[in-house]
Scaffold this motif. Structure first.
Motif, mmCIF file in Angstrom:
data_model
loop_
_atom_site.group_PDB
_atom_site.id
_atom_site.type_symbol
_atom_site.label_atom_id
_atom_site.label_comp_id
_atom_site.label_asym_id
_atom_site.label_seq_id
_atom_site.Cartn_x
_atom_site.Cartn_y
_atom_site.Cartn_z
ATOM 1 N N LEU A 186 0.878 -1.174 0.000
ATOM 2 C CA LEU A 186 0.000 0.000 0.000
ATOM 3 C C LEU A 186 0.914 1.222 0.000
ATOM 4 O O LEU A 186 1.932 1.229 0.703
ATOM 5 N N ALA A 187 0.511 2.269 -0.706
ATOM 6 C CA ALA A 187 1.362 3.471 -0.805
ATOM 7 C C ALA A 187 1.208 4.370 0.425
ATOM 8 O O ALA A 187 1.678 5.500 0.431
ATOM 9 N N TYR A 188 0.528 3.895 1.455
ATOM 10 C CA TYR A 188 0.299 4.712 2.654
ATOM 11 C C TYR A 188 0.074 3.791 3.845
ATOM 12 O O TYR A 188 -0.172 2.589 3.664
ATOM 13 N N ASN A 189 0.163 4.376 5.026
ATOM 14 C CA ASN A 189 -0.171 3.638 6.240
ATOM 15 C C ASN A 189 -1.527 4.156 6.746
ATOM 16 O O ASN A 189 -1.671 5.358 7.001
ATOM 17 N N ALA A 190 -2.503 3.255 6.844
ATOM 18 C CA ALA A 190 -3.882 3.671 7.157
ATOM 19 C C ALA A 190 -3.990 4.361 8.516
ATOM 20 O O ALA A 190 -4.922 5.135 8.748
ATOM 21 N N GLN A 191 -3.044 4.094 9.413
ATOM 22 C CA GLN A 191 -3.123 4.727 10.739
ATOM 23 C C GLN A 191 -2.213 5.953 10.841
ATOM 24 O O GLN A 191 -2.650 7.029 11.235
ATOM 25 N N THR A 192 -0.955 5.791 10.451
ATOM 26 C CA THR A 192 0.001 6.868 10.754
ATOM 27 C C THR A 192 0.019 8.003 9.712
ATOM 28 O O THR A 192 0.622 9.040 9.960
ATOM 29 N N ASP A 193 -0.606 7.807 8.556
ATOM 30 C CA ASP A 193 -0.602 8.874 7.543
ATOM 31 C C ASP A 193 -1.850 9.760 7.600
ATOM 32 O O ASP A 193 -2.047 10.611 6.726
ATOM 33 N N PHE A 194 -2.701 9.562 8.610
ATOM 34 C CA PHE A 194 -3.959 10.320 8.656
ATOM 35 C C PHE A 194 -4.231 10.856 10.058
ATOM 36 O O PHE A 194 -3.886 10.203 11.047
ATOM 37 N N ALA B 263 -18.299 10.740 17.103
ATOM 38 C CA ALA B 263 -17.889 11.688 16.048
ATOM 39 C C ALA B 263 -16.717 12.526 16.552
ATOM 40 O O ALA B 263 -16.751 13.759 16.497
ATOM 41 N N ARG B 264 -15.720 11.855 17.087
ATOM 42 C CA ARG B 264 -14.568 12.537 17.695
ATOM 43 C C ARG B 264 -13.270 11.892 17.216
ATOM 44 O O ARG B 264 -13.249 10.677 16.962
ATOM 45 N N PRO B 265 -12.179 12.688 17.167
ATOM 46 C CA PRO B 265 -10.906 12.156 16.671
ATOM 47 C C PRO B 265 -10.455 10.887 17.397
ATOM 48 O O PRO B 265 -10.093 9.893 16.758
ATOM 49 N N GLU B 266 -10.522 10.891 18.745
ATOM 50 C CA GLU B 266 -9.990 9.735 19.477
ATOM 51 C C GLU B 266 -10.856 8.496 19.264
ATOM 52 O O GLU B 266 -10.359 7.366 19.253
ATOM 53 N N ALA B 267 -12.173 8.699 19.061
ATOM 54 C CA ALA B 267 -13.065 7.550 18.839
ATOM 55 C C ALA B 267 -12.745 6.887 17.497
ATOM 56 O O ALA B 267 -12.665 5.660 17.399
ATOM 57 N N LEU B 268 -12.542 7.694 16.444
ATOM 58 C CA LEU B 268 -12.234 7.106 15.134
ATOM 59 C C LEU B 268 -10.841 6.461 15.144
ATOM 60 O O LEU B 268 -10.650 5.385 14.574
ATOM 61 N N ARG B 269 -9.898 7.108 15.833
ATOM 62 C CA ARG B 269 -8.529 6.552 15.902
ATOM 63 C C ARG B 269 -8.577 5.146 16.503
ATOM 64 O O ARG B 269 -8.022 4.188 15.954
ATOM 65 N N ALA B 270 -9.277 5.011 17.624
ATOM 66 C CA ALA B 270 -9.362 3.704 18.301
ATOM 67 C C ALA B 270 -10.128 2.708 17.424
ATOM 68 O O ALA B 270 -9.785 1.521 17.355
ATOM 69 N N HIS B 271 -11.155 3.200 16.730
ATOM 70 C CA HIS B 271 -11.978 2.315 15.891
ATOM 71 C C HIS B 271 -11.162 1.749 14.723
ATOM 72 O O HIS B 271 -11.246 0.555 14.424
ATOM 73 N N VAL B 272 -10.387 2.609 14.056
ATOM 74 C CA VAL B 272 -9.579 2.147 12.911
ATOM 75 C C VAL B 272 -8.617 1.050 13.382
ATOM 76 O O VAL B 272 -8.496 -0.004 12.756
ATOM 77 N N LYS B 273 -7.959 1.292 14.504
ATOM 78 C CA LYS B 273 -6.996 0.311 15.028
ATOM 79 C C LYS B 273 -7.711 -1.027 15.322
ATOM 80 O O LYS B 273 -7.263 -2.092 14.895
ATOM 81 N N ALA B 274 -8.848 -0.937 16.022
ATOM 82 C CA ALA B 274 -9.581 -2.166 16.388
ATOM 83 C C ALA B 274 -10.066 -2.900 15.139
ATOM 84 O O ALA B 274 -10.022 -4.136 15.080
#
Ligand code: ASP
Length: 324
Positions: free
Chosen positions: A105-113, A296-307
């Motif tokens: 992948l040309a990007y990292n789904a967690q660290t590039d966003f 609808a908050r940054p930390e909620a989406l961050r944790a969701h993507v990881k999970a």
């Protein structure tokens, strides 16, 4: 000592300019990238949210559709965009499956966003062309198994939600089908309506009005519970595919390094948009609803993507599906 002081001064200057920038932000049109074709379900969700967020921010948010490769082309574009708050990204569950599906992948789904917040969870439906020769899910399963060399399944490419649903469906019935990839399920729906492909699995935000209008047939819903507005439609779990449970969550992102005050401004605008009665009504008409404000908050989406990355990785490895 002198160098340390100079560094501290430089940091302060940078912080100061980010703050000043954030206080006036936004001063020009914002672009929201959707990694699928116009007219599809992700595009529909993005346009509704963008319009309402734009009203709150007093700047227009335009949609740019960058479809292809199951959403990964659009994601790669955002990962390289300037982190100034003028490029946003609305993607779905595919953001968490792509890291396991693609060898490179040309990007990292967690660290590039930077994550801004979750938007909505949308159920999917198995739908087929109007004259498909199966009256219910039981008949569809039998027909598909008996005709596996001629039945065609439309999707939006490896990494898309329609691909994921199809992959789980084929694994569940133990049958491989011919898949026809599109840049989004907007164009795939046109071919389904025209009878050029047989069936697909897509978000209710794309299928509901066509099913209600009698233009395509619906066979089942992918979530654990039936749809409140189409109670007669059984779940896939009830129809011979036990354990089937997929909802397409959507999230809003910005490129990594977008200043925190800007991310917070955007999260506030997203939360306002999700309470907008017009957005809520349109979502309801399409078979979904906004997420609760706490999601609808940054930390909620961050944790969701990881999970979600962790959740899908073993399932995809077991299915043995990869793309280059
Ligand atoms: N529903 C599509 C998918 O399969 C994407 C889209 O066109 O919105 O992921």
């Amino acid at each position: 000592m002198k160098i340390t002081l100079m560094r501290a001064a430089a940091c302060l200057a940078l912080f100061g300019s980010a703050m000043a920038h954030a206080q006036t932000y936004p001063t020009k049109t914002i672009t929201m990238i959707v990694p699928f074709a116009a007219g599809g379900p992700t595009d529909t969700v993005a346009r509704l949210v963008a319009q309402s967020m734009g009203t709150k921010l007093k700047q227009q948010i335009i949609i740019e559709n960058v479809g292809g490769a199951g959403g990964t082309i659009g994601a790669a574009r955002v990962a390289k965009a300037a982190p100034d708050g003028y490029t946003l990204f609305l993607h779905h569950i595919g953001h968490s499956t792509a890291p396991s599906l693609y060898r490179k992948l040309a990007y990292n789904a967690q660290t590039d966003f930077e994550t801004i917040g979750l938007v909505t969870d949308v159920p999917m439906m198995i739908v087929a062309r109007k004259d498909f020769p199966a009256k219910d899910m039981k008949e569809l399963l039998a027909y598909v198994k008996a005709n596996k060399d001629k039945v065609t399944y439309a999707n939006a490419g490896v990494g898309s939600a329609s691909h994921l649903c199809g992959m789980l469906f084929m694994t569940a019935i133990g049958t491989d089908l011919t898949t026809v990839p599109y840049k989004g399920t907007g164009p795939a729906m046109n071919d389904l309506l025209g009878g050029q492909v047989d069936f697909m699995c897509d978000q209710t935000t794309n299928t509901t009005s066509q099913v209600k209008g009698g233009k395509i047939k619906a066979y089942g819903v992918t979530t654990k519970t039936r749809l409140p507005f189409m109670k007669e439609l059984p779940t896939l779990a009830e129809s011979g595919l036990p354990g089937f449970d997929v909802a397409v969550w959507h999230g809003l992102y910005a490129p990594k390094g977008t200043p925190k005050p800007i991310v917070d401004t955007l999260a506030g605008a997203l939360q306002t948009a999700l309470k907008d009665p017009t957005v809520k009504q349109r979502f309801a008409d399409l078979g979904t609803e906004p997420v609760a404000e706490s999601r609808a908050r940054p930390e909620a989406l961050r944790a969701h993507v990881k999970a979600e990355i962790e959740r899908w990785q073993p399932i995809i490895t077991k299915a043995g599906v990869y793309a280059d």
